[in-house]
Design an enzyme around this catalytic site. Structure first.
Site, PDB file in Angstrom:
ATOM      1  N   GLU A  10       0.692  -1.089   0.056  1.00 28.47           N
ATOM      2  CA  GLU A  10       0.023   0.080  -0.009  1.00 28.47           C
ATOM      3  C   GLU A  10       0.780   1.174   0.031  1.00 28.47           C
ATOM      4  OE1 GLU A  10      -4.041  -1.330   2.282  1.00 28.47           O
ATOM      5  OE2 GLU A  10      -2.344  -0.753   3.387  1.00 28.47           O
TER       6      GLU A  10
ATOM      7  N   HIS B 279      11.490  42.447  -6.371  1.00 26.39           N
ATOM      8  CA  HIS B 279      10.731  43.940  -6.108  1.00 26.39           C
ATOM      9  C   HIS B 279       9.675  43.685  -5.131  1.00 26.39           C
ATOM     10  CE1 HIS B 279       8.672  47.453  -7.250  1.00 26.39           C
ATOM     11  NE2 HIS B 279       7.371  46.844  -7.557  1.00 26.39           N
ATOM     12  N   ASN B 280       9.364  44.609  -4.424  1.00 24.79           N
ATOM     13  CA  ASN B 280       8.333  44.327  -3.446  1.00 24.79           C
ATOM     14  C   ASN B 280       8.691  43.023  -2.560  1.00 24.79           C
ATOM     15  OD1 ASN B 280       7.379  46.849  -3.835  1.00 24.79           O
ATOM     16  ND2 ASN B 280       5.609  45.927  -4.756  1.00 24.79           N
TER      17      ASN B 280
ATOM     18  N   GLU C 158      14.287  44.585  -1.800  1.00 20.54           N
ATOM     19  CA  GLU C 158      13.869  46.031  -1.950  1.00 20.54           C
ATOM     20  C   GLU C 158      13.192  46.376  -0.375  1.00 20.54           C
ATOM     21  OE1 GLU C 158      11.080  49.093  -4.446  1.00 20.54           O
ATOM     22  OE2 GLU C 158      10.294  47.057  -4.403  1.00 20.54           O
TER      23      GLU C 158
ATOM     24  N   ASP D 240      10.471  49.069   1.236  1.00 13.84           N
ATOM     25  CA  ASP D 240       9.730  50.481   1.194  1.00 13.84           C
ATOM     26  C   ASP D 240       9.697  50.878   2.666  1.00 13.84           C
ATOM     27  OD1 ASP D 240       9.676  50.055  -1.351  1.00 13.84           O
ATOM     28  OD2 ASP D 240       7.577  49.647  -1.648  1.00 13.84           O
TER      29      ASP D 240
ATOM     30  N   HIS E 115       3.913  48.188   1.588  1.00 10.54           N
ATOM     31  CA  HIS E 115       3.573  48.963   0.444  1.00 10.54           C
ATOM     32  C   HIS E 115       2.324  49.831   0.800  1.00 10.54           C
ATOM     33  CE1 HIS E 115       2.430  48.640  -4.123  1.00 10.54           C
ATOM     34  NE2 HIS E 115       3.678  49.146  -4.021  1.00 10.54           N
TER      35      HIS E 115
ATOM     36  N   GLU F 256      13.327  52.328  -0.601  1.00 14.47           N
ATOM     37  CA  GLU F 256      12.521  53.738  -0.944  1.00 14.47           C
ATOM     38  C   GLU F 256      12.152  54.020   0.230  1.00 14.47           C
ATOM     39  OE1 GLU F 256       7.840  53.730  -2.632  1.00 14.47           O
ATOM     40  OE2 GLU F 256       9.461  52.686  -3.852  1.00 14.47           O
TER      41      GLU F 256
END
Length: 305
Positions: free
Chosen positions: A14, A126-127, A156, A158, A171, A204
């Protein structure tokens, strides 16, 4: 499906059935059948043809090479004795380093890393903090761990003013969740150097001067000597340093107020404002567009409430 005895456990055959169902790859099965005449096994010559025409192996004695692969990856003793490969062995071989499309000669570093940093394509994220969409998604330090483990050399952040003088990363002007800047830097410090070449923090920066000071404190306190705080020789450079010169270092990429020469000469001033560049204005326009998207989404949601 595999629990044919309906006992709630998998035993013996099995478990074998469960494993085969779990690892079944229809694409590999089709490839196997293209080279196998009886569709049950690959004979030695059939496997040699596969290695030659599909894998494009370029070794001096391909037949000996094929026999070695069969000996290492074929689980059936009967098939090994016949110098043949079953579908199970074929799957094990393809999922092994020997079956990888990656050229093993490129495993060690072979590129020239002494050129200026701007001469290279840099794997960037990115982000990085977002785990989902950029309007309502979840932010997490896990995003940085994943990116760095996959080989990203530029991530990145922010950055925005946060509570209790603790800068946050999210963000801006959206419904995404927030994480602390210091937690991001701690994770980067832990996972940055699976390879020795520099990591770039693309910041950023939307923080007040007061919270920028807190950011600087966290960068220096957490990263220590890894953080690049001056040029390599303390002089104004004519070009970018090389990845070779920046091994095990973390660079901060962002806008600065004043000239580099003034800073190196100790003549930098504590400015609260600077000139607004075209890039700043473009970023503001992007922020405005995001705010409008969030407002629209809020209105649509309200209409259905």
């Amino acid at each position: 499906m595999a629990d044919r005895s309906h006992s709630g456990t998998l035993e013996g055959d099995e478990f074998v059935l469960f494993y085969k169902a779990l690892t079944q790859r229809d694409d590999i099965h089709r490839l196997f059948n293209e080279f196998s005449k009886d569709r049950k096994k690959l004979t030695l010559l059939e496997f040699v043809d596969f290695l030659k025409y599909e894998q494009l192996e370029q070794v001096e004695n391909l037949e000996t090479f094929a026999m070695d692969l069969i000996a290492r990856y074929e689980p059936s003793e009967t098939a090994r004795s016949l110098h043949a490969m079953t579908l199970d062995g074929f799957l094990m071989y393809l999922c092994s380093p020997d079956g990888s499309i990656f050229n093993p000669k490129h495993e060690p570093l072979y590129q020239d890393m002494s050129q200026p940093l701007c001469h290279y394509f840099i794997s960037s994220s990115h982000n990085t903090y977002l785990m989902e969409d950029q309007l309502c998604g979840h932010s997490s330090v896990e995003g940085y761990i994943r990116a760095l483990k996959k080989g990203c050399r530029c991530v990145e952040l922010d950055c925005w003013d946060g509570p209790n003088l603790e800068p946050i990363v999210y963000h801006g002007h959206t419904l995404t969740s927030k994480i602390f800047f210091k937690d991001v830097i701690s994770v980067i410090n832990k996972y940055a150097f699976r390879v020795e070449f520099p990591v770039i923090l693309s910041i950023e920066n939307h923080c007040s001067i007061e919270q920028q000071t807190v950011m600087a404190h966290h960068l220096q306190n957490i990263l220590g000597d890894k953080l690049v705080k001056s040029t390599i020789d303390g002089k104004v450079p004519n070009g970018f340093p090389s990845p070779e010169e920046l091994k095990w270092k973390v660079l901060v990429k962002g806008k600065r107020i004043g000239k580099l020469a003034d800073c190196l000469n100790g003549q930098g001033e504590d400015h609260d404002t600077g000139e607004v560049t075209d890039e700043d204005e473009a970023a503001e326009m992007d922020d405005e567009n995001i705010r409008n998207e969030v407002k629209k989404k809020g209105k649509v949601q309200a209409a259905f409430d």
